[in-house]
Design a protein around this motif. Structure first.
Motif, PDB file in Angstrom:
ATOM      1  N   HIS A 170       0.816  -1.217   0.000  1.00  0.00           N
ATOM      2  CA  HIS A 170       0.000   0.000   0.000  1.00  0.00           C
ATOM      3  C   HIS A 170       0.853   1.272   0.000  1.00  0.00           C
ATOM      4  O   HIS A 170       0.355   2.352  -0.313  1.00  0.00           O
ATOM      5  N   GLY A 171       2.126   1.124   0.367  1.00  0.00           N
ATOM      6  CA  GLY A 171       3.028   2.261   0.382  1.00  0.00           C
ATOM      7  C   GLY A 171       4.354   1.910  -0.270  1.00  0.00           C
ATOM      8  O   GLY A 171       4.886   0.812  -0.068  1.00  0.00           O
ATOM      9  N   ILE A 172       4.878   2.844  -1.068  1.00  0.00           N
ATOM     10  CA  ILE A 172       6.185   2.674  -1.715  1.00  0.00           C
ATOM     11  C   ILE A 172       7.030   3.894  -1.383  1.00  0.00           C
ATOM     12  O   ILE A 172       6.579   5.032  -1.504  1.00  0.00           O
ATOM     13  N   LEU A 173       8.261   3.644  -0.965  1.00  0.00           N
ATOM     14  CA  LEU A 173       9.179   4.734  -0.629  1.00  0.00           C
ATOM     15  C   LEU A 173      10.534   4.466  -1.267  1.00  0.00           C
ATOM     16  O   LEU A 173      11.058   3.352  -1.173  1.00  0.00           O
ATOM     17  N   VAL A 174      11.074   5.474  -1.921  1.00  0.00           N
ATOM     18  CA  VAL A 174      12.445   5.408  -2.437  1.00  0.00           C
ATOM     19  C   VAL A 174      13.315   6.212  -1.479  1.00  0.00           C
ATOM     20  O   VAL A 174      13.103   7.416  -1.303  1.00  0.00           O
ATOM     21  N   GLN A 175      14.259   5.549  -0.841  1.00  0.00           N
ATOM     22  CA  GLN A 175      15.103   6.237   0.127  1.00  0.00           C
ATOM     23  C   GLN A 175      16.032   7.215  -0.588  1.00  0.00           C
ATOM     24  O   GLN A 175      16.783   6.838  -1.480  1.00  0.00           O
ATOM     25  N   LEU A 176      15.944   8.465  -0.182  1.00  0.00           N
ATOM     26  CA  LEU A 176      16.781   9.519  -0.766  1.00  0.00           C
ATOM     27  C   LEU A 176      17.906   9.890   0.186  1.00  0.00           C
ATOM     28  O   LEU A 176      17.776   9.709   1.405  1.00  0.00           O
ATOM     29  N   PRO A 177      19.030  10.404  -0.331  1.00  0.00           N
ATOM     30  CA  PRO A 177      19.283  10.699  -1.743  1.00  0.00           C
ATOM     31  C   PRO A 177      19.669   9.457  -2.530  1.00  0.00           C
ATOM     32  O   PRO A 177      20.197   8.486  -1.966  1.00  0.00           O
ATOM     33  N   LEU A 178      19.393   9.492  -3.819  1.00  0.00           N
ATOM     34  CA  LEU A 178      19.860   8.445  -4.726  1.00  0.00           C
ATOM     35  C   LEU A 178      21.301   8.748  -5.113  1.00  0.00           C
ATOM     36  O   LEU A 178      21.699   9.908  -5.216  1.00  0.00           O
ATOM     37  N   PRO A 179      22.116   7.711  -5.360  1.00  0.00           N
ATOM     38  CA  PRO A 179      23.548   7.933  -5.628  1.00  0.00           C
ATOM     39  C   PRO A 179      23.865   8.485  -7.015  1.00  0.00           C
ATOM     40  O   PRO A 179      25.013   8.822  -7.292  1.00  0.00           O
ATOM     41  N   GLY A 180      22.884   8.587  -7.882  1.00  0.00           N
ATOM     42  CA  GLY A 180      23.184   9.109  -9.222  1.00  0.00           C
ATOM     43  C   GLY A 180      21.969   9.129 -10.122  1.00  0.00           C
ATOM     44  O   GLY A 180      21.887   9.903 -11.073  1.00  0.00           O
ATOM     45  N   GLN A 181      20.988   8.299  -9.816  1.00  0.00           N
ATOM     46  CA  GLN A 181      19.764   8.253 -10.598  1.00  0.00           C
ATOM     47  C   GLN A 181      18.948   9.534 -10.372  1.00  0.00           C
ATOM     48  O   GLN A 181      19.077  10.184  -9.340  1.00  0.00           O
ATOM     49  N   ASN A 182      18.111   9.860 -11.354  1.00  0.00           N
ATOM     50  CA  ASN A 182      17.286  11.067 -11.258  1.00  0.00           C
ATOM     51  C   ASN A 182      16.119  10.817 -10.297  1.00  0.00           C
ATOM     52  O   ASN A 182      15.213  10.033 -10.614  1.00  0.00           O
ATOM     53  N   PRO A 183      16.104  11.472  -9.138  1.00  0.00           N
ATOM     54  CA  PRO A 183      15.043  11.194  -8.162  1.00  0.00           C
ATOM     55  C   PRO A 183      13.657  11.588  -8.657  1.00  0.00           C
ATOM     56  O   PRO A 183      12.663  10.934  -8.316  1.00  0.00           O
ATOM     57  N   ASP A 184      13.563  12.645  -9.477  1.00  0.00           N
ATOM     58  CA  ASP A 184      12.259  13.074  -9.989  1.00  0.00           C
ATOM     59  C   ASP A 184      11.630  11.992 -10.858  1.00  0.00           C
ATOM     60  O   ASP A 184      10.438  11.692 -10.741  1.00  0.00           O
ATOM     61  N   ASN A 185      12.439  11.399 -11.737  1.00  0.00           N
ATOM     62  CA  ASN A 185      11.924  10.344 -12.606  1.00  0.00           C
ATOM     63  C   ASN A 185      11.472   9.135 -11.801  1.00  0.00           C
ATOM     64  O   ASN A 185      10.441   8.515 -12.101  1.00  0.00           O
ATOM     65  N   VAL A 186      12.247   8.782 -10.781  1.00  0.00           N
ATOM     66  CA  VAL A 186      11.944   7.595  -9.986  1.00  0.00           C
ATOM     67  C   VAL A 186      10.701   7.819  -9.123  1.00  0.00           C
ATOM     68  O   VAL A 186       9.795   6.970  -9.085  1.00  0.00           O
ATOM     69  N   ILE A 187      10.617   8.953  -8.457  1.00  0.00           N
ATOM     70  CA  ILE A 187       9.481   9.226  -7.573  1.00  0.00           C
ATOM     71  C   ILE A 187       8.194   9.379  -8.370  1.00  0.00           C
ATOM     72  O   ILE A 187       7.120   8.920  -7.949  1.00  0.00           O
ATOM     73  N   THR A 188       8.278   9.983  -9.543  1.00  0.00           N
ATOM     74  CA  THR A 188       7.089  10.164 -10.381  1.00  0.00           C
ATOM     75  C   THR A 188       6.513   8.829 -10.842  1.00  0.00           C
ATOM     76  O   THR A 188       5.319   8.732 -11.155  1.00  0.00           O
ATOM     77  N   ALA A 189       7.341   7.786 -10.858  1.00  0.00           N
ATOM     78  CA  ALA A 189       6.868   6.457 -11.262  1.00  0.00           C
ATOM     79  C   ALA A 189       5.967   5.810 -10.216  1.00  0.00           C
ATOM     80  O   ALA A 189       5.224   4.875 -10.515  1.00  0.00           O
ATOM     81  N   ILE A 190       6.010   6.304  -8.977  1.00  0.00           N
ATOM     82  CA  ILE A 190       5.189   5.745  -7.907  1.00  0.00           C
ATOM     83  C   ILE A 190       3.735   6.164  -8.095  1.00  0.00           C
ATOM     84  O   ILE A 190       3.442   7.319  -8.398  1.00  0.00           O
TER      85      ILE A 190
END
Length: 283
Positions: A87-107
Motif C-alpha cells: 500500500h506504500g512505496i518509498l524510495v530512500q533519498l538521496p539516490l547515488p546518481g539516478q534522477n530522483p524526480d523520474n523515480v518518484i514520479t513512477a510511484i
C-alpha cells in the motif's frame, strides 16, 4: 523551556497505529527501495523497518547496487504499484546518481507515502486531500504539542525551496504568516528574531545560535549532521535553550516523528486503496 521530545510522542502514535492495524483484516504493506551503500540511508531504512515490525505493518526492503540504471528502479516500482498487498512505496533519498524526480514520479500517487509525488504536492497546494510528506506531518504534530494558538503569528523556515514548499502551504493553512529564507540570507538574524516559530533544515551543525532566536519562540531543528561520533542539529542547543520556549532535540526530535508519520501515511494509503479503516488526516 520545554523540550519537544519526538521519541515519546512517536511511541504514543505508533501504539495508536498498532491498535488500528490489529482491527484490520489485511495488514498494510510498505516497500522501500534502497540504492547504494550510504550508511545514513541504510540506518534510516533500518529504523523504518523496526517501526513497521513493531506496529504490524508488512515490510519489504529492495536493495540495489549504486550504479543500477533508473529504468530498473522504475520497472520495479511499476510491479509494486500493481501489488494489492503493498500500500506504500518509498524510495530512500538521496539516490547515488539516478534522477530522483523520474523515480518518484513512477510511484502511484496513492502509494506515495513519502508525499513527494508531484500530484500529491499539487493537491496539497490546492488544499485538497492527499498524502502529505511525513517530515511535514512530524513537524506540525510537534508544533501542535505546544498547545499554543499560533493564528496570525510569524513562522520562518530556513531551508531550500524544495523542502519548504509543502511545509509552507501547511503552515499557512493554519493561519501562520510564513516566510522561507536561505541560510545565506543577508538579513537572516533580523528575520529569525521576529519568528514565533523557527524551523531550520539546512544540514549545517550548530548554525543557529540563541542570540538570533526570538525570546519565547518554538524552535524546530530538522537538520542532522554527523560530527565525530555525535549527530548534531542546525540549532546550537545550549544557547537556544536559554531563549526558546520550546525546542526539539537532535537526535530525538523530528527524526522519530518523521518515522511515526510515515507509518501514519502507510495506514492512510491502505485506507484510500481498500476503503477500510479510519481517516488518518491530521494536518
Amino acid at each position: 523551556m520545554s523540550i519537544l521530545n519526538g521519541r515519546i510522542l512517536a511511541k504514543i502514535i505508533q501504539k495508536e497505529i498498532k491498535q488500528e492495524i490489529q482491527r484490520l483484516k489485511q495488514k498494510p504493506g510498505l516497500a522501500i527501495i534502497l540504492v547504494g551503500d550510504d550508511p545514513a540511508s541504510h540506518l534510516y531504512v533500518s529504523l523504518k523497518e523496526k517501526a513497521c515490525k513493531q506496529t504490524g505493518i508488512h515490510f519489504e526492503k529492495i536493495i540495489y547496487e549504486e550504479k543500477t540504471p533508473e529504468e530498473i528502479l522504475i520497472n520495479k516500482i511499476a510491479k509494486l504499484n500493481n501489488r494489492s498487498d503493498i500500500h506504500g512505496i518509498l524510495v530512500q533519498l538521496p539516490l547515488p546518481g539516478q534522477n530522483p524526480d523520474n523515480v518518484i514520479t513512477a510511484i502511484d500517487p496513492k502509494k506515495d507515502v513519502d508525499g513527494f509525488h508531484p500530484k500529491n504536492l499539487t493537491l496539497l497546494e490546492e488544499g485538497k486531500p492527499c498524502l502529505v510528506p511525513a517530515v511535514v506531518l512530524g513537524i506540525i504534530k510537534l508544533i501542535d504539542e505546544t498547545k499554543h494558538d499560533l493564528s496570525g503569528k510569524k513562522a520562518v523556515i530556513i531551508s531550500s525551496d524544495i523542502f519548504a514548499k509543502p511545509l509552507l502551504k501547511t503552515l499557512r493553512n493554519r493561519s501562520l504568516n510564513t516566510e522561507v529564507i536561505r541560510w545565506d540570507n543577508v538579513n537572516l538574524a533580523e528575520k529569525t528574531k521576529t519568528a514565533d516559530v523557527l524551523i531550520c533544515a539546512i544540514g549545517k551543525p550548530n548554525f543557529i545560535k540563541g542570540e538570533i532566536i526570538k525570546k519565547g519562540a518554538i524552535v524546530i531543528d530538522v537538520g542532522t549532521t554527523r560530527v565525530g561520533n555525535k549527530v548534531v542539529g542546525d540549532i546550537e542547543q545550549e544557547s537556544a535553550k536559554q531563549i526558546a520556549r520550546f525546542l526539539t532535540p537532535v537526535p530525538g526530535g523530528v527524526g522519530p516523528m518523521t518515522v511515526a508519520m510515515l507509518l501514519k501515511n502507510v495506514l492512510e494509503a491502505h485506507r484510500i486503496q481498500t476503503g477500510v479503516g479510519n481517516n488518518q488526516k491530521i494536518y
